[in-house]
Design a protein around this motif. Structure first.
Motif, PDB file in Angstrom:
ATOM      1  N   THR A 184       0.881  -1.703   0.472  1.00 52.95           N
ATOM      2  CA  THR A 184      -0.291   0.384  -0.118  1.00 52.95           C
ATOM      3  C   THR A 184       0.905   1.658  -0.075  1.00 52.95           C
ATOM      4  O   THR A 184      -0.246   2.576  -0.129  1.00 52.95           O
ATOM      5  N   LEU A 185       2.519   1.313   0.272  1.00 53.86           N
ATOM      6  CA  LEU A 185       2.860   2.517   0.266  1.00 53.86           C
ATOM      7  C   LEU A 185       4.277   1.981  -1.140  1.00 53.86           C
ATOM      8  O   LEU A 185       4.710   1.366  -1.861  1.00 53.86           O
ATOM      9  N   VAL A 186       4.355   4.147  -0.824  1.00 55.07           N
ATOM     10  CA  VAL A 186       5.337   3.712  -2.476  1.00 55.07           C
ATOM     11  C   VAL A 186       6.449   4.289  -1.462  1.00 55.07           C
ATOM     12  O   VAL A 186       6.525   5.320  -0.515  1.00 55.07           O
ATOM     13  N   LEU A 187       7.850   4.165  -1.730  1.00 53.93           N
ATOM     14  CA  LEU A 187       8.860   4.772  -2.001  1.00 53.93           C
ATOM     15  C   LEU A 187       9.416   5.892  -2.545  1.00 53.93           C
ATOM     16  O   LEU A 187       9.875   5.538  -4.166  1.00 53.93           O
ATOM     17  N   VAL A 188       9.717   7.031  -2.229  1.00 55.85           N
ATOM     18  CA  VAL A 188       9.880   8.070  -3.890  1.00 55.85           C
ATOM     19  C   VAL A 188      11.006   9.036  -3.471  1.00 55.85           C
ATOM     20  O   VAL A 188      11.063   9.292  -2.310  1.00 55.85           O
ATOM     21  N   GLU A 189      12.156   9.234  -3.912  1.00 52.99           N
ATOM     22  CA  GLU A 189      13.632   9.416  -3.784  1.00 52.99           C
ATOM     23  C   GLU A 189      14.081  10.322  -5.099  1.00 52.99           C
ATOM     24  O   GLU A 189      13.612  10.212  -6.145  1.00 52.99           O
ATOM     25  N   ALA A 190      14.472  11.500  -4.467  1.00 55.10           N
ATOM     26  CA  ALA A 190      15.142  12.457  -5.477  1.00 55.10           C
ATOM     27  C   ALA A 190      16.670  11.965  -4.966  1.00 55.10           C
ATOM     28  O   ALA A 190      16.925  11.944  -3.867  1.00 55.10           O
ATOM     29  N   GLU A 191      17.710  11.607  -6.017  1.00 51.11           N
ATOM     30  CA  GLU A 191      19.188  11.666  -6.274  1.00 51.11           C
ATOM     31  C   GLU A 191      19.629  12.693  -6.929  1.00 51.11           C
ATOM     32  O   GLU A 191      19.275  13.659  -7.043  1.00 51.11           O
ATOM     33  N   PHE A 192      20.538  13.233  -5.638  1.00 55.10           N
ATOM     34  CA  PHE A 192      21.269  14.648  -6.111  1.00 55.10           C
ATOM     35  C   PHE A 192      22.684  14.126  -6.063  1.00 55.10           C
ATOM     36  O   PHE A 192      23.379  13.242  -5.202  1.00 55.10           O
TER      37      PHE A 192
END
Length: 193
Positions: A184-192
């Motif tokens: 039911t969950l999602v991991l949302v990421e931004a990489e720098f």
């Protein structure tokens, strides 16, 4: 303690050429949303408990569920205390006030690992201020702060049903993937870099 910066001054050094490795934002600043709304942004203080409790009280149950990923219908005093008692080094909690009315419109909280490599972000917007670009503005500010401080990854755990948040994160370059152990969950990421 983090070195103080003047509003608008770029982060980069504290003493000599040492990189400022703190999430702290020691001063207030003004942000403008894409809709033109002005926000006064400042770090949380111990006296903000009642305002923060009121912000969560003004949110509907579904938004509380999205923020805390539980069936929570009321935010308890110990939860408010944990959001106020941040160290302003590995954790920062910024409150966004509507410049016109002074009302607390939203907040953004970042909590980083000990090495200041990865931080988790959580954004909240009061129901009456939704649709004005506040969430987008606060998340963009959090991403800028994380990038400026040298973090490698900014992440958020979202409910798959939180389409508004997922869309905001997507427009800011975050990528979603399955969250291990909970469909039911999602991991949302931004990489720098």
């Amino acid at each position: 303690m983090a070195a103080r910066r003047a509003p608008g001054e770029k982060t980069g050094t504290t003493m000599g050429n040492a990189i400022d490795r703190t999430l702290g934002e020691p001063f207030s600043q003004e942000l403008e949303t894409r809709s033109g709304m002005k926000l006064d942004l400042r770090p949380v203080t111990v006296s903000d408990g009642p305002a923060l409790a009121d912000l969560f009280h003004r949110m509907d149950v579904e938004d509380l569920r999205f923020r805390f990923l539980t069936g929570l219908s009321v935010v308890k005093p110990h939860q408010i205390a944990s959001m106020i008692e941040v160290d302003h080094r590995q954790a920062e909690h910024l409150l966004a006030f509507d410049h016109a009315s002074g009302a607390l419109a939203g907040s953004v909280m970042l909590v980083a690992d000990k090495g200041l490599e990865i931080a988790e972000v959580a954004v909240v917007v009061a129901d009456e201020f939704r649709g004005k670009g506040i969430g987008w503005t606060l998340l963009r500010h959090a991403a800028d702060l994380a990038r400026e401080r040298g973090l490698k990854t900014l992440r958020s755990i979202e409910s798959r049903a939180n389409h508004d948040a997922l869309e905001v994160e997507r427009t800011l370059g975050f990528r979603a993937r399955a969250y291990d152990g909970d469909p039911t969950l999602v991991l949302v990421e931004a990489e720098f870099n």
